[in-house]
Design a protein around this motif. Sequence first.
Motif, PDB file in Angstrom:
ATOM      1  N   GLY A 185       0.825  -1.200   0.000  1.00  0.00           N
ATOM      2  CA  GLY A 185       0.000   0.000   0.000  1.00  0.00           C
ATOM      3  C   GLY A 185       0.859   1.250   0.000  1.00  0.00           C
ATOM      4  O   GLY A 185       2.062   1.206   0.274  1.00  0.00           O
ATOM      5  N   LEU A 186       0.215   2.385  -0.289  1.00  0.00           N
ATOM      6  CA  LEU A 186       0.949   3.637  -0.455  1.00  0.00           C
ATOM      7  C   LEU A 186       0.458   4.771   0.432  1.00  0.00           C
ATOM      8  O   LEU A 186       1.156   5.772   0.600  1.00  0.00           O
ATOM      9  N   THR A 187      -0.728   4.649   1.001  1.00  0.00           N
ATOM     10  CA  THR A 187      -1.433   5.819   1.527  1.00  0.00           C
ATOM     11  C   THR A 187      -0.791   6.423   2.767  1.00  0.00           C
ATOM     12  O   THR A 187      -0.997   7.602   3.054  1.00  0.00           O
ATOM     13  N   ALA A 188      -0.012   5.658   3.512  1.00  0.00           N
ATOM     14  CA  ALA A 188       0.637   6.201   4.714  1.00  0.00           C
ATOM     15  C   ALA A 188       2.132   6.418   4.506  1.00  0.00           C
ATOM     16  O   ALA A 188       2.838   6.698   5.488  1.00  0.00           O
ATOM     17  N   LEU A 189       2.605   6.334   3.288  1.00  0.00           N
ATOM     18  CA  LEU A 189       4.045   6.448   3.051  1.00  0.00           C
ATOM     19  C   LEU A 189       4.442   7.904   2.843  1.00  0.00           C
ATOM     20  O   LEU A 189       4.018   8.536   1.859  1.00  0.00           O
ATOM     21  N   PRO A 190       5.242   8.476   3.730  1.00  0.00           N
ATOM     22  CA  PRO A 190       5.666   9.862   3.556  1.00  0.00           C
ATOM     23  C   PRO A 190       6.415  10.048   2.241  1.00  0.00           C
ATOM     24  O   PRO A 190       7.240   9.216   1.836  1.00  0.00           O
ATOM     25  N   GLY A 191       6.084  11.125   1.566  1.00  0.00           N
ATOM     26  CA  GLY A 191       6.722  11.426   0.292  1.00  0.00           C
ATOM     27  C   GLY A 191       6.081  10.757  -0.899  1.00  0.00           C
ATOM     28  O   GLY A 191       6.470  11.024  -2.041  1.00  0.00           O
ATOM     29  N   ARG A 192       5.064   9.935  -0.658  1.00  0.00           N
ATOM     30  CA  ARG A 192       4.418   9.210  -1.763  1.00  0.00           C
ATOM     31  C   ARG A 192       2.955   9.642  -1.932  1.00  0.00           C
ATOM     32  O   ARG A 192       2.156   8.930  -2.518  1.00  0.00           O
TER      33      ARG A 192
END
Length: 254
Positions: A69-76
């Motif tokens: 998943g991507l939604t909690a990744l800083p910078g993404r």
Amino acid sequence: MRISANLGLLWTHLDLPDAIAAAAAAGFDAVECHWPYAIPAADLRAVLDRAGMELLSLNTAPGGAGEFGLTALPGREHEARAAFDTALAYAVQARVPMIHVMAGISTAPEALDVFANTLECCCRAAAAHGVTLLIEPINRHDVPGYALSDPDVAVRLITGLGAPNLRIMADCYHLARMGHDVPAMLARLGKLIGHVQIAGVPARNEPDRGTLDPAAVLAALARVGYRGAIGAEYRPSDPQEPDLRWLGALRRAD
């Protein structure tokens, strides 16, 4: 209570249209899957209509290897929003009522703030189409470092954002693997539950095997007034010929 087959783990040796047909033939009321995007949404809707089935939910994109998943990744954030927009457009065209917004693997201290900020935008976009968003606390035995593992944190995110179309995916397997008393936790989550999933604990096999009591789950859901479906998200002991005796037993317990 409707019971849906999660085609991310069931009938995985078949292509998605055939898996949908297999679920219908086996007596499931609906299906759910992780990433149906290889099939155009209009084509998938036609498959579902022919089978007389509803696709209850799909997931946002998992990202790259090891991201989940991507939604909690800083910078993404831009990638996460683009992935959500793709999921929402697909859900609207295929008439899918729920999207599981995957947080992703991150131990960054700001991960949950990033998750909340992006969710806020996603909730507004989904509300315009009557789509419900789900967030799922996932145990860190199976997915080390997943940004959302605590159901109490999920509750705080939902109550903090105040979006009526943001709910919890209450996966009983994950709750049990995190050491929670599942019926008690379902009672605590109550009206914030948007969807429920089950599997045997601890092996994630057939729901009637292991320490989780499906009848107790049903009773707890009845007490909180849950009227949604229960998703069977488990790894069958025989992937090609799943043992579905549990399905009849669960219906009798309802």
